[in-house]
Enzyme design. Structure first.
Site, PDB file in Angstrom:
ATOM      1  N   LYS A 182      49.587  56.014 -54.980  1.00  0.00           N
ATOM      2  CA  LYS A 182      48.928  57.328 -54.909  1.00  0.00           C
ATOM      3  C   LYS A 182      49.268  58.196 -56.133  1.00  0.00           C
ATOM      4  O   LYS A 182      50.203  57.900 -56.896  1.00  0.00           O
ATOM      5  CB  LYS A 182      49.354  58.024 -53.613  1.00  0.00           C
ATOM      6  CG  LYS A 182      48.820  57.364 -52.336  1.00  0.00           C
ATOM      7  CD  LYS A 182      49.262  58.180 -51.117  1.00  0.00           C
ATOM      8  CE  LYS A 182      48.664  57.659 -49.831  1.00  0.00           C
ATOM      9  NZ  LYS A 182      49.075  58.507 -48.669  1.00  0.00           N
ATOM     10  N   TYR A 212      38.791  57.946 -46.468  1.00  0.00           N
ATOM     11  CA  TYR A 212      39.643  58.437 -45.377  1.00  0.00           C
ATOM     12  C   TYR A 212      38.828  58.953 -44.186  1.00  0.00           C
ATOM     13  O   TYR A 212      39.345  59.725 -43.391  1.00  0.00           O
ATOM     14  CB  TYR A 212      40.562  59.547 -45.893  1.00  0.00           C
ATOM     15  CG  TYR A 212      41.885  59.058 -46.466  1.00  0.00           C
ATOM     16  CD1 TYR A 212      42.694  58.142 -45.780  1.00  0.00           C
ATOM     17  CD2 TYR A 212      42.367  59.554 -47.682  1.00  0.00           C
ATOM     18  CE1 TYR A 212      43.912  57.731 -46.282  1.00  0.00           C
ATOM     19  CE2 TYR A 212      43.595  59.141 -48.197  1.00  0.00           C
ATOM     20  CZ  TYR A 212      44.361  58.224 -47.479  1.00  0.00           C
ATOM     21  OH  TYR A 212      45.584  57.827 -47.976  1.00  0.00           O
ATOM     22  N   ASN A 223      53.324  60.723 -50.304  1.00  0.00           N
ATOM     23  CA  ASN A 223      54.214  59.636 -49.872  1.00  0.00           C
ATOM     24  C   ASN A 223      54.013  58.337 -50.669  1.00  0.00           C
ATOM     25  O   ASN A 223      54.347  57.250 -50.223  1.00  0.00           O
ATOM     26  CB  ASN A 223      54.105  59.419 -48.361  1.00  0.00           C
ATOM     27  CG  ASN A 223      52.697  59.092 -47.924  1.00  0.00           C
ATOM     28  OD1 ASN A 223      51.808  58.882 -48.747  1.00  0.00           O
ATOM     29  ND2 ASN A 223      52.481  59.045 -46.625  1.00  0.00           N
ATOM     30  N   HIS A 233      49.639  53.894 -50.103  1.00  0.00           N
ATOM     31  CA  HIS A 233      48.787  53.655 -48.937  1.00  0.00           C
ATOM     32  C   HIS A 233      48.780  52.173 -48.661  1.00  0.00           C
ATOM     33  O   HIS A 233      48.816  51.367 -49.596  1.00  0.00           O
ATOM     34  CB  HIS A 233      47.337  54.100 -49.220  1.00  0.00           C
ATOM     35  CG  HIS A 233      46.356  53.574 -48.195  1.00  0.00           C
ATOM     36  ND1 HIS A 233      46.123  54.213 -47.012  1.00  0.00           N
ATOM     37  CD2 HIS A 233      45.620  52.434 -48.165  1.00  0.00           C
ATOM     38  CE1 HIS A 233      45.256  53.492 -46.292  1.00  0.00           C
ATOM     39  NE2 HIS A 233      44.931  52.408 -46.979  1.00  0.00           N
ATOM     40  N   GLU A 264      38.646  48.099 -46.389  1.00  0.00           N
ATOM     41  CA  GLU A 264      39.196  48.827 -47.542  1.00  0.00           C
ATOM     42  C   GLU A 264      39.111  48.000 -48.830  1.00  0.00           C
ATOM     43  O   GLU A 264      38.868  48.558 -49.907  1.00  0.00           O
ATOM     44  CB  GLU A 264      40.646  49.240 -47.251  1.00  0.00           C
ATOM     45  CG  GLU A 264      40.727  50.291 -46.149  1.00  0.00           C
ATOM     46  CD  GLU A 264      42.149  50.741 -45.816  1.00  0.00           C
ATOM     47  OE1 GLU A 264      42.286  51.624 -44.967  1.00  0.00           O
ATOM     48  OE2 GLU A 264      43.117  50.218 -46.410  1.00  0.00           O
TER      49      GLU A 264
HETATM   50  O1  CDP Z   1      49.416  56.333 -44.620  1.00  0.00           O
HETATM   51  P1  CDP Z   1      49.744  56.034 -43.176  1.00  0.00           P
HETATM   52  O2  CDP Z   1      48.852  54.972 -42.593  1.00  0.00           O
HETATM   53  O3  CDP Z   1      51.208  55.773 -42.973  1.00  0.00           O
HETATM   54  O4  CDP Z   1      49.473  57.383 -42.359  1.00  0.00           O
HETATM   55  P2  CDP Z   1      48.137  57.939 -41.671  1.00  0.00           P
HETATM   56  O5  CDP Z   1      48.513  58.486 -40.349  1.00  0.00           O
HETATM   57  O6  CDP Z   1      47.047  56.932 -41.710  1.00  0.00           O
HETATM   58  O7  CDP Z   1      47.742  59.184 -42.577  1.00  0.00           O
HETATM   59  C1  CDP Z   1      47.118  58.989 -43.824  1.00  0.00           C
HETATM   60  C2  CDP Z   1      47.803  59.873 -44.838  1.00  0.00           C
HETATM   61  O8  CDP Z   1      47.586  61.222 -44.478  1.00  0.00           O
HETATM   62  C3  CDP Z   1      49.308  59.728 -44.903  1.00  0.00           C
HETATM   63  O9  CDP Z   1      49.724  58.665 -45.731  1.00  0.00           O
HETATM   64  C4  CDP Z   1      49.731  61.073 -45.459  1.00  0.00           C
HETATM   65  O10 CDP Z   1      49.655  61.083 -46.874  1.00  0.00           O
HETATM   66  C5  CDP Z   1      48.674  62.014 -44.903  1.00  0.00           C
HETATM   67  N1  CDP Z   1      49.192  62.804 -43.778  1.00  0.00           N
HETATM   68  C6  CDP Z   1      49.485  64.134 -43.972  1.00  0.00           C
HETATM   69  O11 CDP Z   1      49.312  64.660 -45.070  1.00  0.00           O
HETATM   70  N2  CDP Z   1      49.971  64.887 -42.932  1.00  0.00           N
HETATM   71  C7  CDP Z   1      50.172  64.329 -41.723  1.00  0.00           C
HETATM   72  N3  CDP Z   1      50.648  65.074 -40.724  1.00  0.00           N
HETATM   73  C8  CDP Z   1      49.880  62.970 -41.519  1.00  0.00           C
HETATM   74  C9  CDP Z   1      49.398  62.222 -42.565  1.00  0.00           C
HETATM   75 MG    MG Z   2      46.814  54.945 -42.222  1.00  0.00          MG
END
Ligand code: CDP
Ligand code: MG
Length: 136
Positions: A12, A52, A115, A118, A129
């Site tokens: 990212k 997304y 973070n 992805h 994807e």
């Molecule tokens: O990336 P991952 O699959 O671990 O998490 P996700 O639940 O699919 O969420 C996608 C992305 O949204 C995360 O990687 C975070 O960067 C962002 N996110 C956020 O900004 N705030 C949250 N409360 C949850 C997710």
């Molecule tokens: Mg995810």
């Protein structure tokens, strides 16, 4: 029985901006992932919104899409035995503060939104994807 899978990984903007892409690619390789395809690109906001779309109803959706489109990213197709789950384990928890020692997000993640990586969360989404970025 062997279960070779492909999954999509994105380095990212926060990590690319800190020039961590080669270091992160080395971690994948050292853990046995083959990088079958890769490209460095910058998404338009509407493309990030499409990628997304699954998070469309979440409160963080707009910020998330702006962020993903905010700078260059490195998109990769990773291949390994059980790659989808293996990549999720190597990435660590979504919130770097909760990520385990030895994971990429623990090492490089700045915050829940920045973070660093992805990874596809299922084999089905991995296919979708990979097609999103690498459909010929
Ligand atoms: O990336 P991952 O699959 O671990 O998490 P996700 O639940 O699919 O969420 C996608 C992305 O949204 C995360 O990687 C975070 O960067 C962002 N996110 C956020 O900004 N705030 C949250 N409360 C949850 C997710
Ligand atoms: Mg995810």
């Amino acid at each position: 029985m062997s279960n070779i899978e492909r999954t999509l990984s994105i380095i990212k903007p926060d990590a690319v901006e800190r020039n961590l892409d080669n270091e992160i690619k080395d971690i994948f390789k050292s853990q046995g992932f083959s990088i079958l395809k890769e490209k460095k690109i910058q998404l338009e906001k509407f493309e990030a919104e499409k990628f997304y779309k699954i998070h469309e109803t979440k409160p963080f959706y707009d910020d998330l899409c702006s962020y993903l489109a905010s700078g260059p990213i490195v998109v990769m197709v990773l291949e390994k035995e059980d790659a989808v789950l293996g990549n999720r384990e190597l990435m660590g928890a979504t919130n770097p503060k909760e990520a385990k020692e030895g994971t990429i997000r623990k090492k490089y993640g700045i915050s829940i939104d920045k973070n660093s990586v992805h990874g596809s969360d299922s084999l089905e989404n991995a296919k979708i994807e990979i097609d999103f970025f690498f459909k010929d």
